[in-house]
Design a protein around this motif. Structure first.
Motif, PDB file in Angstrom:
ATOM      1  N   GLY A 142      20.179  23.233  35.336  1.00 23.82           N
ATOM      2  CA  GLY A 142      19.796  24.228  36.539  1.00 23.82           C
ATOM      3  C   GLY A 142      18.254  24.211  36.473  1.00 23.82           C
ATOM      4  O   GLY A 142      17.393  23.809  35.771  1.00 23.82           O
ATOM      5  N   PRO A 143      17.553  24.626  37.692  1.00 30.94           N
ATOM      6  CA  PRO A 143      16.105  24.825  37.781  1.00 30.94           C
ATOM      7  C   PRO A 143      15.294  25.432  36.906  1.00 30.94           C
ATOM      8  O   PRO A 143      16.029  26.293  36.078  1.00 30.94           O
ATOM      9  N   ALA A 144      14.058  25.492  37.012  1.00 26.87           N
ATOM     10  CA  ALA A 144      13.284  26.306  35.910  1.00 26.87           C
ATOM     11  C   ALA A 144      13.306  27.840  36.039  1.00 26.87           C
ATOM     12  O   ALA A 144      13.616  28.152  37.175  1.00 26.87           O
ATOM     13  N   GLY A 145      13.497  28.471  34.998  1.00 25.35           N
ATOM     14  CA  GLY A 145      13.408  29.911  35.050  1.00 25.35           C
ATOM     15  C   GLY A 145      14.669  30.498  35.438  1.00 25.35           C
ATOM     16  O   GLY A 145      14.804  31.660  35.473  1.00 25.35           O
ATOM     17  N   ALA A 146      15.801  29.716  35.298  1.00 28.42           N
ATOM     18  CA  ALA A 146      17.213  30.350  35.539  1.00 28.42           C
ATOM     19  C   ALA A 146      17.654  31.040  34.231  1.00 28.42           C
ATOM     20  O   ALA A 146      18.754  31.605  34.523  1.00 28.42           O
TER      21      ALA A 146
ATOM     22  N   LEU B 100      32.675  20.818  29.436  1.00 24.39           N
ATOM     23  CA  LEU B 100      32.340  21.938  30.408  1.00 24.39           C
ATOM     24  C   LEU B 100      30.994  21.824  30.796  1.00 24.39           C
ATOM     25  O   LEU B 100      29.644  21.712  29.932  1.00 24.39           O
ATOM     26  N   LYS B 101      30.692  21.795  32.089  1.00 21.29           N
ATOM     27  CA  LYS B 101      29.369  21.494  32.857  1.00 21.29           C
ATOM     28  C   LYS B 101      29.042  22.904  33.559  1.00 21.29           C
ATOM     29  O   LYS B 101      29.934  23.195  34.579  1.00 21.29           O
ATOM     30  N   ILE B 102      27.879  23.499  33.409  1.00 19.09           N
ATOM     31  CA  ILE B 102      27.546  24.541  34.215  1.00 19.09           C
ATOM     32  C   ILE B 102      26.267  24.374  34.988  1.00 19.09           C
ATOM     33  O   ILE B 102      25.470  23.592  34.517  1.00 19.09           O
ATOM     34  N   PHE B 103      26.160  24.547  36.051  1.00 20.07           N
ATOM     35  CA  PHE B 103      24.924  24.449  36.912  1.00 20.07           C
ATOM     36  C   PHE B 103      24.530  26.000  37.120  1.00 20.07           C
ATOM     37  O   PHE B 103      25.237  26.827  37.952  1.00 20.07           O
TER      38      PHE B 103
ATOM     39  N   VAL C  87      30.561  23.591  37.320  1.00 17.80           N
ATOM     40  CA  VAL C  87      30.781  24.936  37.700  1.00 17.80           C
ATOM     41  C   VAL C  87      29.450  25.703  38.283  1.00 17.80           C
ATOM     42  O   VAL C  87      28.656  25.737  37.273  1.00 17.80           O
ATOM     43  N   VAL C  88      29.339  26.095  39.473  1.00 18.66           N
ATOM     44  CA  VAL C  88      28.125  26.409  39.700  1.00 18.66           C
ATOM     45  C   VAL C  88      28.009  28.110  39.588  1.00 18.66           C
ATOM     46  O   VAL C  88      28.982  28.572  40.006  1.00 18.66           O
ATOM     47  N   MET C  89      26.976  28.473  38.975  1.00 17.53           N
ATOM     48  CA  MET C  89      26.832  30.108  38.433  1.00 17.53           C
ATOM     49  C   MET C  89      25.519  30.493  39.167  1.00 17.53           C
ATOM     50  O   MET C  89      24.602  30.095  38.746  1.00 17.53           O
ATOM     51  N   ASP C  90      25.701  31.213  39.971  1.00 20.67           N
ATOM     52  CA  ASP C  90      24.311  31.809  40.735  1.00 20.67           C
ATOM     53  C   ASP C  90      24.131  33.284  40.053  1.00 20.67           C
ATOM     54  O   ASP C  90      24.668  34.020  40.101  1.00 20.67           O
ATOM     55  N   SER C  91      23.288  33.333  39.128  1.00 18.77           N
ATOM     56  CA  SER C  91      23.005  34.427  38.197  1.00 18.77           C
ATOM     57  C   SER C  91      22.096  35.419  38.914  1.00 18.77           C
ATOM     58  O   SER C  91      21.673  36.389  38.281  1.00 18.77           O
ATOM     59  N   THR C  92      21.911  35.314  40.131  1.00 15.33           N
ATOM     60  CA  THR C  92      20.643  36.159  40.733  1.00 15.33           C
ATOM     61  C   THR C  92      21.236  37.755  40.624  1.00 15.33           C
ATOM     62  O   THR C  92      20.261  38.398  40.265  1.00 15.33           O
ATOM     63  N   GLY C  93      22.531  38.254  40.866  1.00 18.14           N
ATOM     64  CA  GLY C  93      22.924  39.352  40.659  1.00 18.14           C
ATOM     65  C   GLY C  93      23.502  39.744  39.295  1.00 18.14           C
ATOM     66  O   GLY C  93      23.819  40.794  39.110  1.00 18.14           O
ATOM     67  N   MET C  94      23.247  38.909  38.437  1.00 19.45           N
ATOM     68  CA  MET C  94      23.922  39.084  37.071  1.00 19.45           C
ATOM     69  C   MET C  94      23.162  39.361  35.964  1.00 19.45           C
ATOM     70  O   MET C  94      21.975  38.825  35.988  1.00 19.45           O
ATOM     71  N   THR C  95      23.578  40.068  34.946  1.00 24.21           N
ATOM     72  CA  THR C  95      22.509  40.385  33.654  1.00 24.21           C
ATOM     73  C   THR C  95      22.916  38.760  32.951  1.00 24.21           C
ATOM     74  O   THR C  95      23.852  38.376  33.112  1.00 24.21           O
ATOM     75  N   ILE C  96      21.892  38.597  31.904  1.00 20.98           N
ATOM     76  CA  ILE C  96      22.052  37.451  31.176  1.00 20.98           C
ATOM     77  C   ILE C  96      23.271  37.603  30.414  1.00 20.98           C
ATOM     78  O   ILE C  96      24.141  36.500  30.066  1.00 20.98           O
ATOM     79  N   ASP C  97      23.739  38.933  29.876  1.00 24.21           N
ATOM     80  CA  ASP C  97      24.953  38.958  29.215  1.00 24.21           C
ATOM     81  C   ASP C  97      26.186  38.621  29.698  1.00 24.21           C
ATOM     82  O   ASP C  97      27.210  38.071  29.088  1.00 24.21           O
ATOM     83  N   GLU C  98      26.295  38.898  31.032  1.00 19.29           N
ATOM     84  CA  GLU C  98      27.365  38.662  32.257  1.00 19.29           C
ATOM     85  C   GLU C  98      27.419  36.992  32.044  1.00 19.29           C
ATOM     86  O   GLU C  98      28.724  36.668  32.024  1.00 19.29           O
ATOM     87  N   VAL C  99      26.353  36.434  32.435  1.00 18.62           N
ATOM     88  CA  VAL C  99      26.368  34.820  32.444  1.00 18.62           C
ATOM     89  C   VAL C  99      26.908  34.432  31.071  1.00 18.62           C
ATOM     90  O   VAL C  99      27.779  33.672  31.175  1.00 18.62           O
TER      91      VAL C  99
END
Length: 232
Positions: A17-21, A148-151, A204-216
């Motif tokens: 994933g990109p920088a700062g994700a 397992l691959k996560i983006f 698996v694409v995971m957009d974490s914008t609305g998620m907490t780190i723990d949820e991710v």
């Protein structure tokens, strides 16, 4: 078919994933929860960048940069407070997080030989399985066979905010400045010819914008347990 102990209950996880994700925090904690080894590939690129800066080699001197990369022995030592990074026996953990290194690392990482040298190290580290590795091209290039691959992604604004919070003690940089630097790193990472930032087709694409780190972290740990159960 004979089964070696450990084959079926360990796998490799790639987090790109990109920088700062938040990749490194997420990767480290996922590894902790699964009892896996976390390999911070960004730290390896930062180590090369720091050494280049010390040696007065700039990112547009590919031959010198290549020579430098080949001369380095990079070790990642796990510890209680995350991971220590050693270059030729020298602890550079704090130094590689400097702003100078951060602003240069995408340029150094664009060097073909640097990626080749570090890619070999990274594959070697992952050969035993039970590894969580994060970066820009792990699932697409370094470990294309990772089970397992996560983006992991998030909006530029969200990534800038997270970075800004991390730097609470050092508020000399504005949020706007961080946003433009992160956007610029995205551009460099996506446009370079050698192993650009890319989402593997089986990730698996995971957009974490609305998620907490723990949820991710929980989501990735669950995915990995499902994958292992399926493999059995």
């Amino acid at each position: 078919m004979m089964h070696h102990e450990g084959d079926s209950d360990r796998m490799n996880i790639a987090i790109d994933g990109p920088a700062g994700a938040g990749k490194s925090t997420v990767a480290r904690k996922v590894a902790e929860q699964l009892g896996y080894v976390y390999i911070d590939t960004g730290a390896m690129y930062r180590a090369v960048t720091l050494c280049a800066q010390r040696a007065g080699i700039s990112a547009d001197e590919p031959v010198k940069l290549a020579e430098l990369a080949r001369s380095l022995k990079i070790d990642l030592e796990p510890g209680e407070h995350g991971q220590s990074v050693y270059v030729n026996g020298d602890n550079v953990t704090a130094l590689i997080r400097s702003r100078e290194v951060t602003l240069q690392v995408s340029h150094v990482a664009a060097n073909e030989t640097v990626r080749e040298v570090l890619g070999v190290m990274q594959r070697h580290l992952a050969a035993r399985k039970g590894v969580v590795m994060d970066g820009r091209d792990i699932g697409s290039h370094v470990l294309p066979n990772a089970e397992l691959k996560i983006f992991l992604t998030a909006s530029v604004k969200e990534r800038a905010l997270r970075r800004h919070r991390e730097m609470a003690d050092n508020q000399t940089i504005t949020l706007e400045q961080l946003e433009s630097e992160i956007a610029e790193r995205d551009r460099l990472d996506e446009q370079r010819e050698i192993s650009p930032l890319i989402c593997a087709s089986d990730a698996v694409v995971m957009d974490s914008t609305g998620m907490t780190i723990d949820e991710v972290i929980d989501a990735i740990v669950k995915l990995s347990r499902t994958k292992l159960a399926e493999a059995k």
